[in-house]
Scaffold this motif. Sequence first.
Motif, PDB file in Angstrom:
ATOM      1  N   LYS A 149      88.390 -12.943  48.363  1.00 24.74           N
ATOM      2  CA  LYS A 149      89.620 -13.039  49.177  1.00 24.74           C
ATOM      3  C   LYS A 149      90.189 -11.654  49.440  1.00 24.74           C
ATOM      4  CE  LYS A 149      91.507 -17.458  47.871  1.00 24.74           C
ATOM      5  NZ  LYS A 149      92.432 -18.021  46.884  1.00 24.74           N
ATOM      6  N   LYS A 150      90.007 -10.768  48.436  1.00 27.13           N
ATOM      7  CA  LYS A 150      90.550  -9.405  48.567  1.00 27.13           C
ATOM      8  C   LYS A 150      89.550  -8.462  49.230  1.00 27.13           C
ATOM      9  CE  LYS A 150      93.542 -10.019  44.568  1.00 27.13           C
ATOM     10  NZ  LYS A 150      93.520 -10.000  43.118  1.00 27.13           N
ATOM     11  N   GLY A 151      88.452  -9.011  49.772  1.00 26.53           N
ATOM     12  CA  GLY A 151      87.486  -8.170  50.479  1.00 26.53           C
ATOM     13  C   GLY A 151      86.226  -7.858  49.711  1.00 26.53           C
ATOM     14  N   GLY A 152      86.105  -8.373  48.479  1.00 20.70           N
ATOM     15  CA  GLY A 152      84.890  -8.150  47.700  1.00 20.70           C
ATOM     16  C   GLY A 152      84.857  -6.797  47.024  1.00 20.70           C
ATOM     17  N   ILE A 153      83.645  -6.343  46.671  1.00 26.09           N
ATOM     18  CA  ILE A 153      83.485  -5.045  46.013  1.00 26.09           C
ATOM     19  C   ILE A 153      83.084  -4.034  47.086  1.00 26.09           C
ATOM     20  CG2 ILE A 153      82.019  -3.743  44.409  1.00 26.09           C
ATOM     21  CD1 ILE A 153      81.998  -6.216  42.593  1.00 26.09           C
TER      22      ILE A 153
ATOM     23  N   GLY B  10      84.253  -3.719  49.909  1.00 28.95           N
ATOM     24  CA  GLY B  10      84.235  -4.379  51.219  1.00 28.95           C
ATOM     25  C   GLY B  10      83.087  -5.373  51.379  1.00 28.95           C
ATOM     26  N   VAL B  11      82.316  -5.604  50.306  1.00 29.22           N
ATOM     27  CA  VAL B  11      81.193  -6.541  50.390  1.00 29.22           C
ATOM     28  C   VAL B  11      81.482  -7.763  49.498  1.00 29.22           C
ATOM     29  CG1 VAL B  11      78.726  -6.846  49.883  1.00 29.22           C
ATOM     30  CG2 VAL B  11      79.567  -4.691  50.827  1.00 29.22           C
ATOM     31  N   PRO B  12      81.414  -8.962  50.070  1.00 31.14           N
ATOM     32  CA  PRO B  12      81.683 -10.139  49.232  1.00 31.14           C
ATOM     33  C   PRO B  12      80.587 -10.362  48.183  1.00 31.14           C
ATOM     34  CG  PRO B  12      80.977 -10.806  51.430  1.00 31.14           C
ATOM     35  CD  PRO B  12      81.134  -9.324  51.463  1.00 31.14           C
ATOM     36  N   VAL B  13      80.978 -10.915  47.023  1.00 34.40           N
ATOM     37  CA  VAL B  13      79.981 -11.163  45.983  1.00 34.40           C
ATOM     38  C   VAL B  13      79.470 -12.599  46.088  1.00 34.40           C
ATOM     39  CG1 VAL B  13      80.940  -9.460  44.388  1.00 34.40           C
ATOM     40  CG2 VAL B  13      81.712 -11.838  44.248  1.00 34.40           C
ATOM     41  N   LYS B  14      78.215 -12.783  45.701  1.00 33.79           N
ATOM     42  CA  LYS B  14      77.619 -14.125  45.690  1.00 33.79           C
ATOM     43  C   LYS B  14      76.953 -14.327  44.339  1.00 33.79           C
ATOM     44  CE  LYS B  14      74.457 -17.133  48.069  1.00 33.79           C
ATOM     45  NZ  LYS B  14      73.002 -17.136  48.017  1.00 33.79           N
ATOM     46  N   LEU B  15      77.235 -15.463  43.706  1.00 33.70           N
ATOM     47  CA  LEU B  15      76.757 -15.676  42.339  1.00 33.70           C
ATOM     48  C   LEU B  15      75.584 -16.644  42.289  1.00 33.70           C
ATOM     49  CD1 LEU B  15      80.228 -16.217  40.582  1.00 33.70           C
ATOM     50  CD2 LEU B  15      79.110 -14.072  41.197  1.00 33.70           C
ATOM     51  N   SER B  16      74.645 -16.372  41.368  1.00 33.78           N
ATOM     52  CA  SER B  16      73.594 -17.339  41.037  1.00 33.78           C
ATOM     53  C   SER B  16      73.680 -17.552  39.527  1.00 33.78           C
ATOM     54  CB  SER B  16      72.204 -16.791  41.307  1.00 33.78           C
ATOM     55  OG  SER B  16      72.103 -16.358  42.601  1.00 33.78           O
TER      56      SER B  16
ATOM     57  N   GLY C 184      74.903  13.417  55.149  1.00 34.23           N
ATOM     58  CA  GLY C 184      75.038  12.158  54.397  1.00 34.23           C
ATOM     59  C   GLY C 184      74.323  11.011  55.078  1.00 34.23           C
ATOM     60  N   THR C 185      74.156  11.116  56.379  1.00 36.10           N
ATOM     61  CA  THR C 185      73.671   9.966  57.130  1.00 36.10           C
ATOM     62  C   THR C 185      72.313   9.479  56.636  1.00 36.10           C
ATOM     63  OG1 THR C 185      74.729  11.018  58.973  1.00 36.10           O
ATOM     64  CG2 THR C 185      73.440   9.057  59.477  1.00 36.10           C
ATOM     65  N   SER C 186      71.427  10.443  56.383  1.00 32.17           N
ATOM     66  CA  SER C 186      70.077  10.027  56.023  1.00 32.17           C
ATOM     67  C   SER C 186      70.044   9.346  54.646  1.00 32.17           C
ATOM     68  CB  SER C 186      69.146  11.230  56.038  1.00 32.17           C
ATOM     69  OG  SER C 186      69.636  12.170  55.107  1.00 32.17           O
ATOM     70  N   LEU C 187      71.015   9.667  53.752  1.00 28.19           N
ATOM     71  CA  LEU C 187      71.020   9.092  52.417  1.00 28.19           C
ATOM     72  C   LEU C 187      71.775   7.762  52.339  1.00 28.19           C
ATOM     73  CD1 LEU C 187      71.696  12.277  50.259  1.00 28.19           C
ATOM     74  CD2 LEU C 187      69.584  10.935  50.362  1.00 28.19           C
ATOM     75  N   ALA C 188      72.629   7.515  53.296  1.00 27.30           N
ATOM     76  CA  ALA C 188      73.499   6.344  53.184  1.00 27.30           C
ATOM     77  C   ALA C 188      72.703   5.051  53.293  1.00 27.30           C
ATOM     78  CB  ALA C 188      74.551   6.380  54.286  1.00 27.30           C
ATOM     79  N   GLN C 189      73.023   4.128  52.400  1.00 30.16           N
ATOM     80  CA  GLN C 189      72.440   2.796  52.466  1.00 30.16           C
ATOM     81  C   GLN C 189      73.272   2.003  53.453  1.00 30.16           C
ATOM     82  OE1 GLN C 189      69.932   1.368  50.061  1.00 30.16           O
ATOM     83  NE2 GLN C 189      69.538   3.550  50.193  1.00 30.16           N
ATOM     84  N   SER C 190      72.607   1.099  54.174  1.00 32.89           N
ATOM     85  CA  SER C 190      73.431   0.253  55.026  1.00 32.89           C
ATOM     86  C   SER C 190      74.135  -0.768  54.131  1.00 32.89           C
ATOM     87  CB  SER C 190      72.556  -0.457  56.051  1.00 32.89           C
ATOM     88  OG  SER C 190      71.579  -1.205  55.371  1.00 32.89           O
ATOM     89  N   LYS C 191      75.357  -1.040  54.448  1.00 36.61           N
ATOM     90  CA  LYS C 191      76.178  -1.930  53.631  1.00 36.61           C
ATOM     91  C   LYS C 191      75.580  -3.341  53.695  1.00 36.61           C
ATOM     92  CE  LYS C 191      81.062  -1.436  52.988  1.00 36.61           C
ATOM     93  NZ  LYS C 191      82.363  -1.380  53.612  1.00 36.61           N
ATOM     94  N   PRO C 192      75.308  -3.955  52.548  1.00 36.96           N
ATOM     95  CA  PRO C 192      74.708  -5.295  52.625  1.00 36.96           C
ATOM     96  C   PRO C 192      75.752  -6.336  53.042  1.00 36.96           C
ATOM     97  CG  PRO C 192      75.125  -4.700  50.343  1.00 36.96           C
ATOM     98  CD  PRO C 192      75.536  -3.530  51.163  1.00 36.96           C
ATOM     99  N   SER C 193      75.260  -7.514  53.441  1.00 37.33           N
ATOM    100  CA  SER C 193      76.214  -8.559  53.843  1.00 37.33           C
ATOM    101  C   SER C 193      76.843  -9.211  52.626  1.00 37.33           C
ATOM    102  CB  SER C 193      75.502  -9.620  54.684  1.00 37.33           C
ATOM    103  OG  SER C 193      74.446 -10.172  53.941  1.00 37.33           O
ATOM    104  N   GLU C 194      76.138  -9.149  51.476  1.00 35.76           N
ATOM    105  CA  GLU C 194      76.744  -9.662  50.235  1.00 35.76           C
ATOM    106  C   GLU C 194      76.159  -8.937  49.031  1.00 35.76           C
ATOM    107  OE1 GLU C 194      75.998 -13.803  50.746  1.00 35.76           O
ATOM    108  OE2 GLU C 194      73.857 -13.608  50.388  1.00 35.76           O
ATOM    109  N   LEU C 195      76.923  -8.953  47.950  1.00 34.73           N
ATOM    110  CA  LEU C 195      76.487  -8.342  46.702  1.00 34.73           C
ATOM    111  C   LEU C 195      76.121  -9.485  45.764  1.00 34.73           C
ATOM    112  CD1 LEU C 195      76.352  -5.586  45.156  1.00 34.73           C
ATOM    113  CD2 LEU C 195      78.652  -6.062  44.381  1.00 34.73           C
ATOM    114  N   LYS C 196      74.827  -9.576  45.434  1.00 34.23           N
ATOM    115  CA  LYS C 196      74.379 -10.743  44.668  1.00 34.23           C
ATOM    116  C   LYS C 196      74.384 -10.451  43.173  1.00 34.23           C
ATOM    117  CE  LYS C 196      71.329 -12.183  48.382  1.00 34.23           C
ATOM    118  NZ  LYS C 196      69.949 -12.093  48.804  1.00 34.23           N
ATOM    119  N   ILE C 197      74.949 -11.383  42.420  1.00 34.55           N
ATOM    120  CA  ILE C 197      75.007 -11.228  40.962  1.00 34.55           C
ATOM    121  C   ILE C 197      74.350 -12.452  40.323  1.00 34.55           C
ATOM    122  CG2 ILE C 197      76.507 -10.852  38.964  1.00 34.55           C
ATOM    123  CD1 ILE C 197      78.731 -10.058  40.970  1.00 34.55           C
ATOM    124  N   GLY C 198      73.389 -12.217  39.453  1.00 36.39           N
ATOM    125  CA  GLY C 198      72.752 -13.306  38.698  1.00 36.39           C
ATOM    126  C   GLY C 198      73.391 -13.389  37.321  1.00 36.39           C
ATOM    127  N   ILE C 199      73.841 -14.584  36.938  1.00 35.02           N
ATOM    128  CA  ILE C 199      74.557 -14.728  35.664  1.00 35.02           C
ATOM    129  C   ILE C 199      73.838 -15.734  34.775  1.00 35.02           C
ATOM    130  CG2 ILE C 199      76.732 -15.417  34.581  1.00 35.02           C
ATOM    131  CD1 ILE C 199      78.155 -14.600  37.150  1.00 35.02           C
TER     132      ILE C 199
END
Lengths: 434, 299
Positions: free
Chosen positions: A62-66, A68-74, A19-34
């Motif tokens: 507050k609950k840890g994001g999606i 474990g990654v917090p979401v950030k909105l644009s 699994g190691t080679s396929l795993a993406q590194s967890k991003p610092s935030e999950l960005k959503i454009g609205i």
Amino acid sequence: MQFLKAAVVAGLVVAAFPGTSLAQSKPSELKIGITTFLSGPASVFGVPAKAAAEMIAEDLNKKGGIGGVPVKLSFIDEGAGGEALVSNYRRVVQDEKVDATFASISSGSCTQLVPVAEDLKVMNFMWDCGAASILETKKYRYNFRTQANGTPEMLAVLLYLLKTKPDFKTIAVVNQDYAWGRESWEIFSTALKAMKPDVQVVAELFPKFGAPDYSTEVSRLLALRPDVVLTTSWGGDLDTLVRQAGQRGLLQQSTFVLGIGESSIQRLGKDLPEGLIVGARGDHWFLHPEKKNDAAFKAFNEAFKAKTGAWPIYPVYHMAQAFKALQTAYDKAIKSNGGNWPTREQVVDATAGTEFATGFGRPITLRPEDNQGLEAQLVGVTKSVPGYDFKLLDNIMIFDPKTITNPAGVRSVEWLKTLKPDFVKMDVPTFKAQ
Amino acid sequence: MNSTLAILAILDGISYAALVFLVSVGLSLIFGVLRVVNVAHGSLYAFGAYLAATFSLAIAPISPWLTYPALLAASIVIGIVCGGFIERFLLRPLSGQEDVLQLLITFAAFMIMDNLQRLIWGVQPIFAAEPLRLLPNVAVFGVSYTSYQVILLPGVALATLFGLRYFLRRTLSGAVILAVTEDREASTAIGIDAKRVYFVTFVIGASLAALGGALASPTTSLVPGMGADMIVLSFAVAATAGLGQIEGTALTALMIGLTRAFVIYLQPEFEVLVPYLLMVLVLLVRPFGLFGAVQVRKI
């Protein structure tokens, strides 16, 4: 030799953890454009939806994001016009590198942005636009609709009318003269013709979008005396029409059907009489009969009221649905990726066919054949209830989405033409207001 | 269409025309005197409506009848504050510059005011129907009309038309305005303060736009973007009438109102086209408008 040894050891380690080679590194935030209307008349929907998005994101983080990654909105203003919208959308996707987008309120915006999202390979949730045709004409990989569309929304309202006032002979329509006003009437009238062909359409009025005055339309309807008047108008237009009709007795003379009137109820206050049929554009109402005693549902509504001064209206719940769909899709993708952060493509794969429960209504399924959301439809009739300075919905019916949505691969209007008068007889639960 | 329906259509047409006239005449007056096409006129209409609703909602609990003076007060406040500001600080510094600059600066003012409107009053529709509720309904052939719609609005429009005519043609101040309009240099030479005349005229024109908005506020929902729609319509009316023509504006507003009402009764799908179709037809025959005259170019 040292180097060879090291290489062999490294190779063995990698092989031991496939699994190691396929795993993406967890991003610092999950960005959503609205995309949402922040200017123009449709900002009556867009601004509450933005408030909801901010509230939901804050709570989610507050609950840890999606995963474990917090979401950030644009946010992108849909009111800025077609070209500006598309270029802003591209900027948000390519420069800000958002992970997903929620676009849009207007069907016009969706029509423009859906192919762009597909080109850019960014997952997009059509979170509020209602034009059924978008997902009927082409199969998309990256675009999903996290709510119903105009077809079940209008059909539910018509079924409610036919179930509760079956004996009407004449009908008139007053809709805004733009895509939604015309399309919603096409859906409604096609289904009406199929299920009750003897009804006569006595007037089809399409006043200008944003018209400040409906007095001529009201005079004409007062003179024509139709049994039923349908309007699928919204926002200030609907408020003006209802008030001008009410001041001159038209609301008492004919049965009024407000196809998507749920969003105007609080503003119209005492000017909205009892007995009007109101559609909610989905399965949501701040006193939803199946959810009103649920603590989380009550807490969300009260927090929204405290933040904005009004109870949530349907775009608020549609926004919540988009967030819940995204969260469910990510959770599913993370799980099937062995607990590792998924790639974008894995998330898209996980989204198709997802069922998600918002807690604000019945669960919604994203139909895998065409990525169309199957959402129940809530329709009711206005009633005065002590303790509220506006009307509530009574005799609420909640229609099953599987029954009232056209099958995947069949165009809405073609399907509506095949309906038979017996279709009305379907069993639908009815709920009293208090 | 029988005669009963025709009478109903005429009543609807007159009521609509009254409101359109009030807004358009302000635009026409400002153009007639200052030669400025004021794009911000639509914002002045919207601000008039919003402030009138604010005043009206605040004063109604004290006495509902005070809402009428509140509508008038809102129009005057907007006319003086916003109109005065635009003339004094935006247009006057551009005096003598190219006309297109005035167009651009008023357009900028329109955009800024549109944002200000959302900042102050938010985006949710506002409605203040108290003044309308005070007056009884009247029945015409069994069809109910509000007195506000068929008596008060046309009454105010007529009073404005005759008031403006009287002011411009029978009073000294009116004569001064006309003198400046005809020949600024000559009138300045005989001691008239042209800057003051421009200021006062702009304030009157702005107040009329705001009055249109204030009188519309009890009958319509106040929403973002309402000013943009009105500016397009009032341009169509003013251009059809001949820019700067007060009687022409009244006649054009009436033509648009009546044609629109008859079209809604007979062929509703053409409603949106009415003002613009009329404008095209009139301008094809008379490019300077119904009441406009060919101008002799001064060298």
